[in-house]
Design a protein around this motif. Structure first.
Motif, mmCIF file in Angstrom:
data_model
loop_
_atom_site.group_PDB
_atom_site.id
_atom_site.type_symbol
_atom_site.label_atom_id
_atom_site.label_comp_id
_atom_site.label_asym_id
_atom_site.label_seq_id
_atom_site.Cartn_x
_atom_site.Cartn_y
_atom_site.Cartn_z
ATOM 1 N N ILE A 32 0.838 -1.197 0.000
ATOM 2 C CA ILE A 32 0.000 0.000 0.000
ATOM 3 C C ILE A 32 0.874 1.249 0.000
ATOM 4 C CG2 ILE A 32 -1.810 1.241 1.265
ATOM 5 C CD1 ILE A 32 -2.676 -1.502 0.136
ATOM 6 N N GLN A 35 0.593 7.080 1.721
ATOM 7 C CA GLN A 35 -0.514 7.989 2.024
ATOM 8 C C GLN A 35 -1.841 7.257 2.266
ATOM 9 O OE1 GLN A 35 0.986 7.809 -0.970
ATOM 10 N NE2 GLN A 35 -0.378 8.377 -2.642
ATOM 11 N N TYR A 36 -1.908 5.970 1.925
ATOM 12 C CA TYR A 36 -3.123 5.176 2.149
ATOM 13 C C TYR A 36 -2.933 4.113 3.218
ATOM 14 C CZ TYR A 36 -4.101 7.289 -2.388
ATOM 15 O OH TYR A 36 -4.268 8.184 -3.415
ATOM 16 N N ASP A 37 -1.834 4.163 3.939
ATOM 17 C CA ASP A 37 -1.543 3.191 4.982
ATOM 18 C C ASP A 37 -2.434 3.446 6.197
ATOM 19 O OD1 ASP A 37 -0.315 1.084 6.248
ATOM 20 O OD2 ASP A 37 1.448 2.237 6.854
ATOM 21 N N GLY A 38 -2.839 2.399 6.878
ATOM 22 C CA GLY A 38 -3.638 2.531 8.099
ATOM 23 C C GLY A 38 -5.125 2.353 7.876
ATOM 24 N N GLY A 39 -5.500 1.749 6.765
ATOM 25 C CA GLY A 39 -6.913 1.524 6.481
ATOM 26 C C GLY A 39 -7.429 0.263 7.149
ATOM 27 N N TYR A 46 -9.657 -3.778 1.178
ATOM 28 C CA TYR A 46 -8.883 -2.864 2.007
ATOM 29 C C TYR A 46 -9.428 -1.465 1.706
ATOM 30 C CZ TYR A 46 -5.043 -0.004 3.771
ATOM 31 O OH TYR A 46 -4.300 0.923 4.453
ATOM 32 N N TYR A 48 -9.232 2.697 2.850
ATOM 33 C CA TYR A 48 -8.622 3.786 3.601
ATOM 34 C C TYR A 48 -9.589 4.965 3.576
ATOM 35 C CZ TYR A 48 -5.453 7.531 4.939
ATOM 36 O OH TYR A 48 -4.878 8.595 5.571
ATOM 37 N N LYS A 49 -10.010 5.414 4.752
ATOM 38 C CA LYS A 49 -10.972 6.516 4.950
ATOM 39 C C LYS A 49 -12.305 6.204 4.305
ATOM 40 C CE LYS A 49 -7.894 10.321 5.938
ATOM 41 N NZ LYS A 49 -7.513 11.680 5.638
ATOM 42 N N THR A 53 -11.558 7.491 -1.392
ATOM 43 C CA THR A 53 -10.199 7.946 -1.101
ATOM 44 C C THR A 53 -9.207 6.888 -1.562
ATOM 45 O OG1 THR A 53 -10.978 9.244 0.779
ATOM 46 C CG2 THR A 53 -8.632 8.730 0.701
ATOM 47 N N ARG A 55 -9.323 2.300 -2.080
ATOM 48 C CA ARG A 55 -9.801 0.958 -1.730
ATOM 49 C C ARG A 55 -9.306 -0.043 -2.755
ATOM 50 N NH1 ARG A 55 -15.799 0.045 -4.069
ATOM 51 N NH2 ARG A 55 -15.683 1.741 -5.554
#
Length: 185
Positions: A32, A35-39, A46, A48-49, A53, A55
Motif C-alpha cells: 500500500i 498515504q493510504y496506509d492505516g486503512g 482494504y 482507507y478513509k 479515497t 480501496r
C-alpha cells in the motif's frame, strides 16, 4: 552499550511500522502506498478513509464484478483500456459529490481486482503498487469477456428493475387504495 541497545530498540519499533503498508487480500500481497496506509483490511477488501479515497476490492464473485464494474462503466466520465506495468487494465474516471476519482480494474493471478483512488489519473504510487503484484494468469480475451459479461448482466439487471418498478406503478394506478373509516356515535 546502552546507546547500542537504545538504537536497536528504536529500529525495532520502526520496522513494524514500515511493514504495516503490506496487506494480503484473497491471497494477493499488496504494498500500500504510504498515504493510504492505516486503512481497514477485510478478507476481500482494504479501505482507507472512504471507498473513494482509496480501496482495493477482490471481484472474484460475479455479483460484485457486475455491480461494481457495471455501475462504474455506465456512470463514467471517461474510460480507457490499457496496460499498467504488464497488467491488462480498464481505467475508469468518475465523479461523485464533486470529487473526481479513478478506478482501475485489473487481473492479478486468476482474479480481477478493483483499485479505486482519489485522483484523476493513475499516478506513480499506484503504478508502482501494481508493478509489484503477481502476473495475471488470465488472458486479455478472458479479462475482456469477463468485464463485457458483467456489463451486459448489469444493464439487464437495471432494465429488469425499471420494468418491475413500472409494473408496480401501473398496478397502483389500476387498483387505487380506498380507505373507508366508519365511526360509531
Amino acid at each position: 552499550m546502552k546507546r547500542i541497545l537504545l538504537i536497536i530498540i528504536i529500529i525495532m519499533l520502526f520496522i513494524p511500522a514500515s511493514a504495516a503498508g503490506n496487506v494480503t487480500i484473497k491471497g494477493v500481497d499488496f504494498e500500500i502506498p504510504d498515504q493510504y496506509d492505516g486503512g481497514i483490511l477485510k478478507d476481500s477488501s482494504y479501505v482507507y478513509k472512504s471507498g473513494l479515497t482509496f480501496r482495493i476490492l477482490s471481484l472474484d464473485d460475479a455479483k460484485n464484478l457486475r455491480i461494481n464494474f457495471g455501475d462504474d462503466f455506465t456512470e463514467a466520465l471517461s474510460h480507457e483500456e490499457t496496460t499498467i506495468e504488464g497488467h491488462d487494465a480498464v481505467v475508469i474516471h468518475r465523479s461523485f459529490d464533486g470529487r473526481n476519482y479513478t478506478t482501475v480494474y485489473t487481473p492479478i493471478g486468476d482474479k480481477i481486482f478493483l483499485i479505486c483512488f482519489n485522483d484523476t489519473y493513475v499516478n506513480d504510487d499506484i503504478s508502482k503498487m501494481i508493478s509489484k503484484l503477481p502476473s495475471q494468469n488470465m488472458t486479455h480475451d478472458d479479462f475482456s469477456a469477463s468485464l463485457n459479461t458483467a456489463l451486459s448482466d448489469f444493464k439487464e439487471q437495471v432494465s429488469q428493475e425499471k420494468a418491475d418498478i413500472e409494473a408496480q406503478e401501473m398496478y397502483k394506478e389500476d387498483n387505487p387504495i380506498n380507505r373507508f373509516f366508519f365511526f360509531r356515535f
